[in-house]
Design an enzyme around this catalytic site. Structure first.
Site, PDB file in Angstrom:
ATOM      1  N   ARG A  71      -1.011  -6.667 -47.666  1.00 44.22           N
ATOM      2  CA  ARG A  71      -2.197  -7.262 -48.294  1.00 44.22           C
ATOM      3  C   ARG A  71      -3.098  -6.186 -48.890  1.00 44.22           C
ATOM      4  O   ARG A  71      -3.864  -6.459 -49.816  1.00 44.22           O
ATOM      5  CB  ARG A  71      -2.942  -8.132 -47.280  1.00 44.22           C
ATOM      6  CG  ARG A  71      -3.581  -7.392 -46.137  1.00 44.22           C
ATOM      7  CD  ARG A  71      -3.850  -8.294 -44.952  1.00 44.22           C
ATOM      8  NE  ARG A  71      -2.620  -8.710 -44.296  1.00 44.22           N
ATOM      9  CZ  ARG A  71      -2.575  -9.549 -43.267  1.00 44.22           C
ATOM     10  NH1 ARG A  71      -3.693 -10.081 -42.790  1.00 44.22           N
ATOM     11  NH2 ARG A  71      -1.421  -9.883 -42.725  1.00 44.22           N
ATOM     12  N   ASP A 130       8.954  -0.655 -44.344  1.00 41.50           N
ATOM     13  CA  ASP A 130       7.726  -0.774 -43.565  1.00 41.50           C
ATOM     14  C   ASP A 130       7.998  -0.387 -42.122  1.00 41.50           C
ATOM     15  O   ASP A 130       8.550  -1.164 -41.347  1.00 41.50           O
ATOM     16  CB  ASP A 130       7.190  -2.199 -43.648  1.00 41.50           C
ATOM     17  CG  ASP A 130       5.880  -2.358 -42.882  1.00 41.50           C
ATOM     18  OD1 ASP A 130       5.248  -1.330 -42.582  1.00 41.50           O
ATOM     19  OD2 ASP A 130       5.501  -3.510 -42.605  1.00 41.50           O
ATOM     20  N   LYS A 164       6.228  -0.360 -35.670  1.00 41.46           N
ATOM     21  CA  LYS A 164       6.992  -1.530 -35.255  1.00 41.46           C
ATOM     22  C   LYS A 164       8.020  -1.135 -34.191  1.00 41.46           C
ATOM     23  O   LYS A 164       8.558  -0.014 -34.227  1.00 41.46           O
ATOM     24  CB  LYS A 164       7.767  -2.112 -36.450  1.00 41.46           C
ATOM     25  CG  LYS A 164       6.947  -2.738 -37.545  1.00 41.46           C
ATOM     26  CD  LYS A 164       7.877  -3.224 -38.661  1.00 41.46           C
ATOM     27  CE  LYS A 164       7.118  -3.821 -39.824  1.00 41.46           C
ATOM     28  NZ  LYS A 164       6.518  -5.128 -39.488  1.00 41.46           N
TER      29      LYS A 164
END
Length: 461
Positions: free
Chosen positions: A314, A233, A240
């Site tokens: 999600r 990710d 990030k």
């Protein structure tokens, strides 16, 4: 490496487990030479403290392992496992002092202490094997340990060798081991078969996104496990910072955990119809990456506004949960390394879970205590539902404000699990930040053993 107990035919060395307050009583029952040796060593039975007692030849004849005090034992788990690194190679057998009600947990901890991730470097640990204590089902404990080893190996493998394709290969290997069926939907076929969110999150990577669907068992209650398989990710276009990206190989920890749990269920032959769904993707950055502000369709028909591309887990779970709910399973569980908010709330050692029924939560909490697999319940707090309803779309994947982030994520997932399915969600960490007995630093299973313990009651099997 397959975790195995030793055989009593291996001439095991006797191990005496000694609590701090019972050392003198134990010594009073020993021959003078052992009393002299123990007192000369000034031995204190702190948790996991080992004293090797030699025989006439100088070889180890017996072993003392400290079991500390009740107060000390409350602050940690797998107490005997702390002794394993200090023991010489060989086979051992508990001779006295281990309470029967903790024998299974302590035996499991001993097996787990043998784990080492050595795919790239490092020698195998020395074999320090234990004969299964009396009353312990050796085959069951070995199956549980093997499931945990699988979870750890998958999480510890770096993303260059554990992309969506490799995660699929691991699932196929598991299916072959247990004669399970497996089907995989890959790439643009995800769009054709109505998994738009999984496709959208994974489309920017050179390694195609996919949905892994494994089935085992033909009778009994229907149990569906859904695991987040984000193999790396970056955060997507909401990139990030480097410090936050360093551990993102573990963002498939939910998938690794449900595969480990699936191994336990299948190896032990639980009478269930098991289904495992793993949306496997890499959240990468490319010209075709999804963007903040995009409004995406989902399998369930709900539209989702993307307010942060780093809240991608999600999204992929949403399509998988909607798909799983279409078969109306008796129970559906999701496991995911989903939110930093969960870590802020309960730290690295506890796995928070969400469910609507108090009796399920009570049984899970009891199971977590029984098998030393700590859980903590958080609420599906319905007053927060409005926070995930942005107005411009049905749902918001990352509501602003930052408060209650684990709860709003769980509420988001519950929308896709549906109202007619008994559903629980586990927001796990999947990582041991510092080495502890039976848990070396690195990938770790969370919640799987507690679930396995509770499933017979939860499914009435």
């Amino acid at each position: 490496m397959s975790p195995r107990f030793a055989s009593s035919a291996d001439a095991p060395i006797p191990v005496h487990v000694v609590e701090a307050e019972s050392l003198q009583n134990w010594l009073d029952q020993q021959p003078a030479r052992i009393q002299t040796w123990v007192r000369g060593a000034e031995y204190k039975p702190a948790l996991g403290k080992v004293l090797l007692i030699p025989g006439a030849s100088g070889a180890v004849e017996e072993v003392l392992v400290g079991y500390g005090t009740p107060a000390q034992r409350k602050r940690t788990r797998f107490h005997l496992a702390a002794a394993v690194p200090a023991l010489p190679e060989g086979a051992y057998q508990i001779a006295s002092g281990l309470p029967a009600d903790v024998a299974e947990v302590e035996a499991l901890g001993w097996l787990l202490a043998a784990y080492k991730f050595d795919r790239y470097a490092g020698a195998q640990p020395k074999p320090v094997r234990l004969v299964a204590p009396e009353g312990v089902d050796a085959a069951e404990v070995e199956a549980i340990a093997a499931g945990e080893f699988l979870t750890r190996d998958l999480i510890n493998t770096p993303a260059n060798d554990m992309g969506p394709d490799a995660l699929e290969a691991a699932a196929r290997t598991l299916a072959d081991q247990h004669q399970a069926q497996i089907a995989v939907t890959t790439g643009d076929d995800l769009l054709n078969q109505n998994f738009p969110l999984i496709h959208t999150v994974g489309r920017a990577s050179d390694r195609a996104p996919r949905l892994i669907d494994m089935r085992w068992g033909t009778a009994g209650p229907k149990l569906t496990l859904v695991g987040k398989g984000v193999c790396f990710d970056t955060g997507g276009l909401n990139l990030k910072p480097g410090a936050s990206m360093g551990l993102m190989k573990k963002d498939m920890g939910g998938a690794a955990t449900v595969l480990g749990l699936a191994h336990m269920i299948m190896a032990l032959g639980l009478p269930v119809q098991l289904r495992v769904l793993v949306p496997a993707v890499e959240n990468a950055v490319s010209a075709n990456a999804f963007r903040p502000g995009d409004i995406l369709p989902s399998r369930k028909g709900l539209s989702v506004e993307v307010n942060n591309t780093d809240a991608e887990g999600r999204l992929v779970l949403a399509d998988a949960l909607a798909y799983g709910a279409e078969e109306n399973p008796d129970m559906m569980l999701s496991m995911a390394t989903l939110t930093g908010a969960a870590r802020v709330a309960v730290g690295a050692d506890l796995a928070p879970f969400f469910c609507d029924e108090d009796w399920i939560a009570d049984r899970l909490m009891q199971a977590s205590r029984d098998v030393a697999d700590p859980l903590w319940r958080l609420p599906f707090w319905e007053p927060y539902e409005a926070q995930i309803e942005p107005g411009i779309a049905d749902l918001d994947n990352a509501p602003k404000g930052g408060f209650g982030g684990a709860i709003t994520a769980a509420l988001f997932l519950r929308r896709f699990a549906g109202e007619n399915v008994r559903y629980s969600h586990f927001d796990i960490y999947g990582w041991q930040p510092a080495s502890a007995p039976a848990r070396p630093k690195g990938g770790v299973g969370m919640g799987a053993r507690a679930l396995l313990e509770a499933l017979p009651d939860l499914l009435d099997i």
